[in-house]
Design a protein around this motif. Structure first.
Motif, mmCIF file in Angstrom:
data_model
loop_
_atom_site.group_PDB
_atom_site.id
_atom_site.type_symbol
_atom_site.label_atom_id
_atom_site.label_comp_id
_atom_site.label_asym_id
_atom_site.label_seq_id
_atom_site.Cartn_x
_atom_site.Cartn_y
_atom_site.Cartn_z
ATOM 1 N N LEU A 21 -10.691 5.909 -4.053
ATOM 2 C CA LEU A 21 -9.786 6.796 -3.328
ATOM 3 C C LEU A 21 -10.555 7.755 -2.436
ATOM 4 O O LEU A 21 -11.478 8.453 -2.899
ATOM 5 C CB LEU A 21 -8.932 7.574 -4.335
ATOM 6 N N ASN A 22 -10.187 7.790 -1.157
ATOM 7 C CA ASN A 22 -10.770 8.725 -0.188
ATOM 8 C C ASN A 22 -12.292 8.644 -0.115
ATOM 9 O O ASN A 22 -12.961 9.617 0.246
ATOM 10 C CB ASN A 22 -10.342 10.165 -0.501
ATOM 11 N N ASN A 23 -12.840 7.504 -0.499
ATOM 12 C CA ASN A 23 -14.293 7.289 -0.471
ATOM 13 C C ASN A 23 -15.063 8.295 -1.313
ATOM 14 O O ASN A 23 -16.263 8.494 -1.111
ATOM 15 C CB ASN A 23 -14.824 7.332 0.980
ATOM 16 N N ARG A 81 0.190 4.150 -2.662
ATOM 17 C CA ARG A 81 -0.076 5.528 -2.243
ATOM 18 C C ARG A 81 0.949 6.487 -2.859
ATOM 19 O O ARG A 81 0.594 7.585 -3.297
ATOM 20 C CB ARG A 81 -0.017 5.632 -0.716
ATOM 21 N N GLU A 95 0.805 -1.220 0.000
ATOM 22 C CA GLU A 95 0.000 0.000 0.000
ATOM 23 C C GLU A 95 0.839 1.273 0.000
ATOM 24 O O GLU A 95 0.480 2.248 -0.691
ATOM 25 C CB GLU A 95 -0.971 0.009 1.187
ATOM 26 N N ILE A 146 -4.172 11.581 1.139
ATOM 27 C CA ILE A 146 -4.718 10.268 0.785
ATOM 28 C C ILE A 146 -5.173 9.617 2.082
ATOM 29 O O ILE A 146 -4.382 9.037 2.829
ATOM 30 C CB ILE A 146 -3.673 9.397 0.068
ATOM 31 N N LEU A 147 -6.457 9.736 2.362
ATOM 32 C CA LEU A 147 -7.010 9.260 3.633
ATOM 33 C C LEU A 147 -7.349 7.780 3.583
ATOM 34 O O LEU A 147 -7.258 7.078 4.584
ATOM 35 C CB LEU A 147 -8.252 10.082 3.992
ATOM 36 N N SER A 148 -7.769 7.307 2.425
ATOM 37 C CA SER A 148 -8.068 5.885 2.266
ATOM 38 C C SER A 148 -7.869 5.508 0.808
ATOM 39 O O SER A 148 -8.075 6.325 -0.095
ATOM 40 C CB SER A 148 -9.510 5.566 2.696
ATOM 41 N N ILE A 149 -7.434 4.275 0.589
ATOM 42 C CA ILE A 149 -7.216 3.799 -0.778
ATOM 43 C C ILE A 149 -7.537 2.310 -0.816
ATOM 44 O O ILE A 149 -6.987 1.525 -0.063
ATOM 45 C CB ILE A 149 -5.767 4.095 -1.235
ATOM 46 N N GLN A 150 -8.470 1.950 -1.666
ATOM 47 C CA GLN A 150 -8.956 0.564 -1.706
ATOM 48 C C GLN A 150 -8.938 0.049 -3.134
ATOM 49 O O GLN A 150 -9.483 0.683 -4.040
ATOM 50 C CB GLN A 150 -10.391 0.490 -1.157
#
Length: 282
Positions: free
Chosen positions: A89-91, A47, A43, A61-65
């Motif tokens: 990315l980032n919801n 990122r 990850e 970058i708060l969240s990455i799925q």
């Protein structure tokens, strides 16, 4: 906005195994199975690449799925062998990363199709303005438009006269690995040119030299080395190369036959014209 990545000192320490590695890399990041596995399973590297390509500081970058993960070593039928990386990315943003080494002549239409499908994510009852921003980034190892070479471009729908952007939620970007010499100052600021060098590196000596630039690239080099030593991953990378080799062979035969057919039709037309000139009906 000014931004710079944290650089490593010249005494960067790799793992002992990587430090001792020399010679050709069997499966580089230009193998799309390796590309997917490295980014999927590391990850910080994912990122880092996304941060550079989107000009987005890592802290934002708060969240990455990854929406389409593959199991390391899992066999994938050739018909389903599409290894683009779909990211949420980032919801609040859909991002698609696609690596293409061979110019199949269809990337503009293909990438636009991918982008449209990703953008069309509304569920029944949702209003159109709730559609999330969608970005497709193609990482290409060939010149997409040789007549207008560029390193990294961002394409949007806009008014051709006023250049007013029609909708900033729909973005198609292209990173051309073969045009690193055309990198702009901003590209270099975000180290996109360095990422391109990492993709193009063919030897472990080159990888180690490039990876000294920052911690994320060192991490990427370590993952690349690790998966090059994994038998199951190597089998899938080899299977991908065999498939692409077969595709190139088939496409070459199609091109040759098409050329031969075109020449035959042209010759027939010439003979018919010659017969007509002598008032002879074919």
């Amino acid at each position: 906005m000014s931004f710079s990545f944290t650089s490593l000192s010249s005494d960067t320490i790799f793992s002992e195994q990587l430090e001792a590695a020399t010679g050709q890399i069997d499966y580089t990041l230009l193998n799309d199975y390796m590309f997917h596995i490295v980014l999927q399973n590391n990850e910080p590297v994912l990122r880092g690449l996304v941060s550079s390509l989107l000009h987005l500081p890592p802290t934002e970058i708060l969240s990455i799925q990854i929406m389409n993960p593959i199991l390391p070593g899992e066999a994938i039928s050739n018909r389903e062998f599409v290894l683009d990386i779909q990211i949420f990315l980032n919801n609040n943003t859909y991002l698609n990363l696609e690596l293409q080494v061979e110019n199949e002549g269809n990337w503009p239409d293909r990438s636009l199709s991918y982008l449209c499908r990703s953008f069309d994510q509304l569920y029944r009852g949702q209003t159109y303005e709730t559609a999330l921003p969608t970005i497709h980034i193609g990482i290409l190892d060939y010149d997409l438009f040789p007549e207008s070479p560029a390193f990294y471009t961002k394409n949007m729908i806009m008014n051709t006269i006023t250049h007013k952007v029609f909708n900033d939620k729909f973005i198609l970007s292209v990173l051309c690995l073969t045009q690193r010499n055309l990198a702009t100052e901003e590209d270099r600021l975000w180290q996109i040119d360095t990422w391109a060098e990492l993709f193009k590196a063919k030897t472990w000596e080159d990888i180690k030299m490039i990876a000294q630039t920052n911690h994320t690239l060192t991490n990427a080099a370590e993952s690349l080395f690790q998966y090059n030593g994994d038998d199951m991953i190597r089998q899938r990378c080899l299977a991908r190369e065999d498939y692409e080799r077969h595709e190139r062979t088939v496409n070459k035969k199609i091109q040759d036959l098409t050329q031969s057919l075109t020449e035959s039709k042209q010759r027939i037309a010439e003979l018919e014209a010659e017969l007509r000139s002598h008032n002879i009906q074919p």
